[in-house]
Design an enzyme around this catalytic site. Structure first.
Site, short mmCIF file in Angstrom:
data_model
loop_
_atom_site.label_atom_id
_atom_site.label_comp_id
_atom_site.label_asym_id
_atom_site.label_seq_id
_atom_site.Cartn_x
_atom_site.Cartn_y
_atom_site.Cartn_z
N SER A 35 -107.04 61.35 -33.81
CA SER A 35 -106.42 60.09 -33.77
C SER A 35 -105.00 60.24 -33.65
O SER A 35 -104.36 59.53 -32.92
CB SER A 35 -106.80 59.42 -35.13
OG SER A 35 -108.14 59.13 -35.05
N ARG A 39 -102.14 59.42 -30.24
CA ARG A 39 -100.81 58.55 -30.51
C ARG A 39 -99.58 59.46 -30.18
O ARG A 39 -98.62 58.92 -29.78
CB ARG A 39 -100.83 58.11 -31.87
CG ARG A 39 -102.06 57.08 -32.23
CD ARG A 39 -102.50 56.69 -33.66
NE ARG A 39 -103.03 55.54 -33.81
CZ ARG A 39 -104.57 55.50 -33.61
NH1 ARG A 39 -105.15 56.83 -33.42
NH2 ARG A 39 -105.30 54.55 -34.25
N GLY A 104 -113.02 56.64 -26.90
CA GLY A 104 -112.57 55.19 -27.02
C GLY A 104 -111.19 54.95 -27.66
O GLY A 104 -110.65 53.86 -27.15
N ARG A 132 -119.11 50.74 -24.06
CA ARG A 132 -118.34 50.19 -25.27
C ARG A 132 -117.66 48.99 -25.04
O ARG A 132 -116.98 48.90 -23.98
CB ARG A 132 -117.67 51.49 -25.72
CG ARG A 132 -118.57 52.65 -26.17
CD ARG A 132 -117.62 53.89 -26.82
NE ARG A 132 -116.75 53.54 -27.89
CZ ARG A 132 -116.27 54.37 -28.83
NH1 ARG A 132 -116.06 55.52 -28.29
NH2 ARG A 132 -115.80 53.96 -29.92
N SER A 177 -110.14 47.24 -37.01
CA SER A 177 -110.31 48.34 -36.11
C SER A 177 -108.75 48.96 -36.06
O SER A 177 -107.87 48.03 -35.38
CB SER A 177 -110.73 47.71 -34.85
OG SER A 177 -110.51 48.82 -33.63
N GLN A 179 -107.85 50.80 -33.74
CA GLN A 179 -107.95 50.93 -32.28
C GLN A 179 -107.11 49.73 -31.69
O GLN A 179 -106.13 49.62 -30.76
CB GLN A 179 -108.83 51.38 -31.34
CG GLN A 179 -109.66 52.77 -31.97
CD GLN A 179 -110.79 53.09 -30.98
OE1 GLN A 179 -111.50 52.44 -30.31
NE2 GLN A 179 -111.35 54.09 -31.35
N ASP A 318 -115.87 57.09 -39.12
CA ASP A 318 -116.41 58.31 -38.40
C ASP A 318 -117.34 59.26 -39.26
O ASP A 318 -117.87 60.29 -38.84
CB ASP A 318 -115.07 58.93 -38.11
CG ASP A 318 -114.08 58.31 -36.84
OD1 ASP A 318 -114.94 57.44 -36.20
OD2 ASP A 318 -112.91 58.37 -36.95
N ARG A 349 -124.42 53.91 -33.39
CA ARG A 349 -124.33 55.12 -34.37
C ARG A 349 -125.33 54.63 -35.74
O ARG A 349 -125.74 55.63 -36.50
CB ARG A 349 -122.76 55.37 -34.79
CG ARG A 349 -122.82 56.56 -35.67
CD ARG A 349 -121.26 56.92 -35.91
NE ARG A 349 -120.85 57.64 -34.54
CZ ARG A 349 -119.44 57.86 -34.32
NH1 ARG A 349 -118.63 57.57 -35.17
NH2 ARG A 349 -118.92 58.20 -33.37
N ARG A 391 -120.50 63.17 -33.21
CA ARG A 391 -120.65 63.12 -34.73
C ARG A 391 -122.02 63.27 -35.25
O ARG A 391 -122.41 63.99 -36.39
CB ARG A 391 -119.95 61.83 -35.40
CG ARG A 391 -118.36 61.80 -34.91
CD ARG A 391 -117.60 60.74 -35.82
NE ARG A 391 -116.30 60.83 -35.26
CZ ARG A 391 -115.05 61.69 -35.59
NH1 ARG A 391 -115.42 62.69 -36.37
NH2 ARG A 391 -114.07 61.38 -35.20
#
Length: 438
Positions: A35, A39, A104, A132, A177, A179, A318, A349, A391
């Site tokens: 993550s 960024r 994603g 997604r 979120s 994101q 996650d 998931r 995962r």
């Protein structure tokens, strides 16, 4: 006989067979936080002047983000010592389609960057990413003034974004979120006036932390974060180890009833990434996370069931598959609820985690927004389909290493998106054997 450690060729096999040997024991470092890596690359591309990044995740997800920023005319150079030098700022609209593979985070954050650029950008990914939901970023970016289109009116990639001319907004995401929040904050750097995101539940603050590191004007007030428009300046970034990857090894140490002990070093210690540690503590795990050194130590323990609710989920989104596997060997019934967001991950998931547990002989039932797991299971070897979700595949691998017999994990190549050489670490810590599956 101790099995040979597999080489990197195992990263690319479509199926992996793991034959269990016993508990996980040992010391390791996991790849750089994925993550944070996304960024770091995107802000380095937006910034004026060079940025040197050390410890960048080199899984396929972040490699796709590096490829995307090159399309904007940004220079990316790999030094021999593992550092990556990115020199911005973005010079023009992308020269080609931006392919984000299975990432994603990559596609949604890059969409925020594209919204602030005067030009047209096309973003896509693999067959899993194209399923997604993207309307969660498309709608607020349109509110800011960008034109966003795609399949099903922008709900699915490929996305086409015409950016520029943005105006800052105040927005409350429908889902918790990081994101979505991050996409809007990155777009807000190029908007007229401030951009504010108000969250119902606080999410990871990687973007806020890194904006400040790059000289951005950002304010955090509880669940409210505001960014002012302005330029970023290149800097040096050291990416710590990924706690979400460490969670698999924590669970590996706990799946065997005794003798397991794993130490993971140099992990990220900031806001919102150690919640899985708190959950395992609630379950009775002998676990310690040193926030000064970033060292996680986990020892074999008897676990007990817990209830996980909507307030827990944003911090463990996650880690749910790994925690669900820990719940399978815990005493009692674990109930997970408020996790509907998991149905929109690399796979559904919730469904794929339930199938994963059943493959190991666990009694589990799905609900609309979670699952009910009957603990106290004696895990058995089976066959697992990851459905393209790294995962799920990694959770299956650590479970397989701790049970007798051979387990085949289909879709193993998905692991290369985030953790190359996971199989090698698995063999080294557990003594299990790993080879291409039939």
């Amino acid at each position: 006989m101790t099995p040979a450690v597999p080489d990197s060729d195992l990263d690319a096999v479509s199926s992996l067979q793991v034959t269990g040997a016993g508990p996980a024991r040992g010391l390791l470092q996991v790849p750089g936080d994925k993550s944070i890596s996304h960024r770091a690359v995107l802000m380095a591309a937006m910034a004026h002047g060079p940025t040197v990044i050390t410890g960048l995740s080199m899984g396929q997800d972040v490699t796709h983000t590096l490829g995307a920023v090159r399309q904007f005319g940004v220079s990316v150079d790999h030094a021999g010592d593992g550092r990556v030098r990115v020199e911005g700022p973005i010079r023009h609209e992308p020269a080609d389609v931006l392919d984000h593979g299975n990432a994603g985070t990559g596609i949604r954050l890059t969409a925020g960057v594209c919204a602030g650029i005067d030009g047209v950008s096309v973003l896509t990914g693999d067959r899993f990413l194209r399923r997604r939901p993207m309307d969660r970023i498309a709608e607020p970016l349109r509110m800011m003034g960008a034109t966003v289109d795609g399949r099903e009116r922008g709900r699915l990639a490929p996305l086409v974004i015409r950016g520029g001319g943005l105006t800052g907004i105040t927005y409350s995401p429908k889902q918790a979120s990081a994101q979505v929040k991050s996409a809007l904050l990155l777009a807000g750097l190029s908007a007229a006036g401030p951009t504010t995101v108000e969250e119902v539940h606080p999410t990871r603050r990687h973007t806020e932390e890194m904006l400040a590191q790059f000289g951005g004007r950002v304010r955090v007030d509880g669940n409210r974060v505001t960014v002012e428009p302005g330029d970023l300046t290149g800097t040096e970034v050291v990416v710590p180890g990924d706690p979400s990857q460490a969670a698999f090894w924590a669970v590996a140490a706990l799946l065997a009833p005794e003798h397991g002990e794993v130490v993971v070093e140099n992990l990220y210690t900031g806001f919102g990434r150690s919640d899985f540690v708190n959950v395992l503590e609630r379950m009775g795990a002998d676990i310690d996370f040193d926030l000064t050194t970033g060292t996680l130590t986990v020892k074999a323990s008897r676990l007990r069931a817990v209830d996980l609710t909507a307030e827990d989920i944003p911090g463990i989104v996650d880690e749910v598959p790994a925690l669900a596997m820990a719940a399978a060997v815990a005493e009692g019934t674990t109930v997970i609820s408020g996790a509907g967001e998991l149905r929109a991950k690399e796979s559904d998931r919730i469904a794929s985690t339930a199938r994963l547990l059943r493959a190991f002989g666990v009694q589990v039932s799905e609900t609309e927004d979670g699952m009910v797991i009957e603990g106290g299971s004696r895990l058995r070897a089976g066959r697992v389909d990851s459905h393209g979700d790294h995962r799920i595949a990694m959770t299956a691998a650590v479970a397989a290493a701790c049970v007798e017999g051979a387990t085949v994990i289909d879709g193993w190549d998905s692991v290369a998106t985030s953790y190359p050489r996971f199989a090698a670490d698995l063999v080294r810590l557990t003594g299990a054997s790993a080879q291409p599956g039939a």
